[in-house]
Design an enzyme around this catalytic site. Structure first.
Site, PDB file in Angstrom:
ATOM      1  CB  CYS A   1      -0.975  -0.001   1.170  1.00  0.00           C
ATOM      2  SG  CYS A   1      -0.204  -0.217   2.789  1.00  0.00           S
TER       3      CYS A   1
ATOM      4  CG  ASP B   1      -8.285   2.612   0.753  1.00  0.00           C
ATOM      5  OD1 ASP B   1      -7.120   2.197   0.859  1.00  0.00           O
ATOM      6  OD2 ASP B   1      -9.244   2.155   1.407  1.00  0.00           O
TER       7      ASP B   1
ATOM      8  CG  HIS C   1      -5.597  -0.627   1.816  1.00  0.00           C
ATOM      9  ND1 HIS C   1      -5.376   0.711   2.072  1.00  0.00           N
ATOM     10  CD2 HIS C   1      -4.575  -1.298   2.389  1.00  0.00           C
ATOM     11  CE1 HIS C   1      -4.266   0.836   2.791  1.00  0.00           C
ATOM     12  NE2 HIS C   1      -3.765  -0.362   3.001  1.00  0.00           N
TER      13      HIS C   1
END
Length: 502
Positions: free
Chosen positions: A148, A391, A393
C-alpha cells in the site's frame, strides 16, 4: 447486505467448500506420490499453489470491503490539492446539512459539485493488483497486504507528472462517466474472482479475467490539443503498469528496494518509499522523464542549494528534451520535493492540523504519503477536520498497459474517502512540485511562513536551510546518505515508523 447478496455469498462459499474438498483429496492422493518421485518439483508446485491460494484470500480481504458512504458537509469548503470547491449554492439558505459522495450529483446538492468530482476522479488511482508477472526475487504475483505504501508513493509521483506535463487544470474527459464503487459490485465481483481463482488453482490454469473495453471516442471533432493531452494521460498511466519493463511500476520499485534489504512482501515506510521513487526517476530511460528529478529532504531539512542544483541538472540527469517545462530555462529541470516528516510521537500531534490544511491548500502541493498505522493512504485534500484520501486497499486485476488501447477506468477512483485527522499516523512524506528555480524560491518563501511554529508546536515540521547539505556536516557515511531512515531492527533503539526520535 441485501437478500440477493446473501444468496450470492452462500452460493459462492458452497462452491468454495466443494473446491476445498477436492483440494484436500489432491493433497492426500497427488502430492504424496509427487513427493516420492520428485521432491524438488513438489516444493515448486506447492509454492505456486500456496501463492495462488494466498492471492485468492487477499482478493477477498481487500476486494470484499463494504464501502461506507462518505459524507460531505454542504456548508464547508472542500480543498483538493490547492483547489477550493463549494457544494452549497449561493442562494441556498437551508440549515447545515451533509451529503454523501454518491449523492453529490443530486438536484438538492448544488454548487461546484461536478467540478470537484471531475477533479478528484481525474487523479491517477493506483491500487493493489493481482496476477501480474512475478516480482523480482520471488514468486509473488500480487502486492495485496503489503504494497500500500508503494502504491501511495506511485500516486504522489503520478500527480507530480500530471502537473509537469498536463498542468493542474487538466481533467479527464471521461471522469464523470465512472460509476461509484458500491457495496453490491464489490461483493459480487470479489466472490466471483475468489471462485475462479480457486478453480484455476486446482485445474492448473490461470484464471482469465475479462477487462472492460474502453469506451470509444464519440465523434471525430476533438481538438488536436485534447487528443495530445489524452495521449500524455495514457502515457503517464502506462509508466506505472505492473510489469518488469515499466519505468515506475511496482516491479521496478521492488527491485530498487532490494538495495536497502527490502524484499517483495515486506512493508515499506513512507520515507523509504521516497528514496525509492528518487532512484526510479533518476534511472528512468524514457526521454519524457529526463526533464524532472526527485529531491528527498534529509533529517526534515531542505537544503536550497541542493534543490537549485537539481533544477539546473547538476545531479547527473538530463535536461528536458521535449520542452515540457514551459517557462523554465533551457538547462533547467522540474523538481519533485519529497519531505519525510513525523508529526508527533506515537500519535499524531493535533497542533499540526492547521499545518496540514495549509499544505494541502497550496496549488503546488502534490499530496501526502501517509495513512493509519501500517495502512497507507494518499492524502489529497480536506474538509473541516477530516482528510480526503485515495485508498490503495482495493484488489484489482492486472491490466496490460503495453497495448495502445488498454482500459483506463480502473486507474481512476470515482469515490472519495474521508478520515478524521486524529487517526492519521504521524509518519508521512509531504510532496511538492517545483517548476523551476524561480518557482522554488516562491515555494520556500511561502512554506517558511507556514512553518513558523506556534507556541504549542514549538518545532516546525521541517525547515529550509541555505547552502548545500555537505556544508553542514563533517562526515556522513554513504549508506546513511542514501538510506537515512533504514535501520537494523535487530539492534537496540529501533525507531517508531521511519524516524529516529531524539
Amino acid at each position: 447486505m441485501t437478500c440477493f447478496q446473501i444468496r450470492c455469498t452462500l452460493t459462492c462459499f458452497g462452491r468454495i467448500e466443494n473446491l476445498s474438498q477436492k483440494l484436500h483429496r489432491m493433497c492426500c492422493d497427488g502430492f504424496c506420490s509427487v513427493a516420492d518421485k520428485m521432491e524438488t518439483k513438489e516444493t515448486d508446485e506447492v509454492e505456486k499453489l500456496k501463492s495462488k491460494l494466498m492471492s485468492a484470500w487477499h482478493n477477498v480481504k481487500y476486494s470484499w470491503v463494504l464501502k461506507s458512504k462518505t459524507a460531505f458537509s454542504r456548508n464547508s469548503p472542500v480543498f483538493l490539492l490547492g483547489k477550493c470547491y463549494h457544494f452549497k449554492a449561493v442562494d441556498d439558505e437551508s440549515p447545515t446539512e451533509s451529503c454523501t459522495a454518491e449523492a453529490l450529483d443530486d438536484d438538492i446538492v448544488t454548487g461546484n459539485v461536478d467540478g470537484f468530482r471531475k477533479d478528484f476522479t481525474s487523479r491517477v488511482w493506483l491500487t493493489y493488483r493481482e496476477e501480474f508477472p512475478a516480482l523480482p526475487g520471488s514468486t509473488i504475483t500480487s502486492d495485496c497486504g503489503w504494497g500500500c505504501t508503494l502504491r501511495a508513493g506511485q500516486m504522489i509521483l503520478a500527480q507530480a507528472l500530471l502537473l509537469h506535463i498536463l498542468g493542474r487544470d487538466w481533467t479527464w474527459s471521461e471522469a464523470l462517466t465512472l460509476e461509484p464503487l458500491d457495496t453490491e459490485t464489490w461483493t459480487s465481483s470479489a466472490a466471483r474472482r475468489l471462485v475462479s481463482t480457486l478453480e484455476a488453482s486446482i485445474q492448473g490454469e490461470r484464471a482469465q479475467v475479462t477487462q472492460p473495453i474502453c469506451a470509444a471516442a464519440q465523434g471525430g471533432a476533438e481538438e488536436a490539443d485534447s487528443y495530445l493531452q489524452e495521449a500524455y494521460h495514457r502515457t503517464i498511466v502506462s509508466w506505472f503498469g505492473d510489469a518488469p519493463s515499466t519505468q515506475l511500476g511496482i516491479h521496478r520499485l521492488v527491485q530498487l528496494g532490494m538495495a536497502s534489504g527490502k524484499r517483495a512482501g515486506d512493508w515499506y515506510g513512507p520515507a523509504v518509499v521516497a528514496h525509492i521513487l528518487r532512484k526510479a526517476v533518476d534511472e528512468a530511460v524514457d526521454a519524457r522523464l529526463k526533464g524532472i528529478s526527485v529531491y528527498v529532504a534529509q533529517d526534515c531539512t531542505v537544503y536550497s542549494a541542493d534543490v537549485i542544483d537539481s533544477h539546473s541538472g547538476q545531479t547527473g540527469s538530463h535536461s528536458d528534451p521535449q520542452g515540457l517545462n514551459s517557462g523554465a530555462a533551457p538547462d533547467s529541470r522540474a523538481v519533485i520535493l519529497l519531505i519525510p516528516v513525523r508529526l508527533g510521537g506515537e500519535k499524531i500531534n493535533p497542533e499540526y492540523l492547521s499545518f496540514v490544511k495549509s499544505i494541502l491548500s497550496l496549488e503546488y502541493c502534490i499530496g501526502i504519503i501517509g495513512g493509519k498505522p501500517k495502512q497507507a493512504y494518499y492524502f489529497v485534500g480536506f474538509q473541516d477536520d477530516s482528510l480526503i484520501y485515495m485508498d490503495p486497499h482495493y484488489c484489482q486485476s492486472f491490466v496490460d498497459v503495453s497495448t495502445s488501447d488498454f482500459p483506463l477506468q480502473s486507474f481512476h477512483c470515482p469515490s472519495p474517502k474521508k478520515m478524521p485527522f486524529s487517526k492519521m499516523d504521524p509518519s508521512c512524506t509531504i510532496g511538492f512540485y517545483s517548476k523551476n528555480v524561480e518557482h522554488y524560491e516562491r515555494i520556500s518563501n511561502e512554506l517558511s511562513k507556514i512553518l513558523q511554529p506556534s507556541l504549542k508546536e514549538k518545532y516546525p515540521a521541517f525547515t529550509f536551510m541555505k547552502g548545500h547539505r555537505k556544508d553542514y556536516e563533517l562526515s556522513v557515511a554513504v549508506e546513511k546518505r542514501e538510506w537515512p531512515f533504514i535501520r537494523d531492527t535487530r539492534k537496540a533503539g529501533t525507531t517508531s515508523g521511519d524516524f529516529v526520535l531524539l
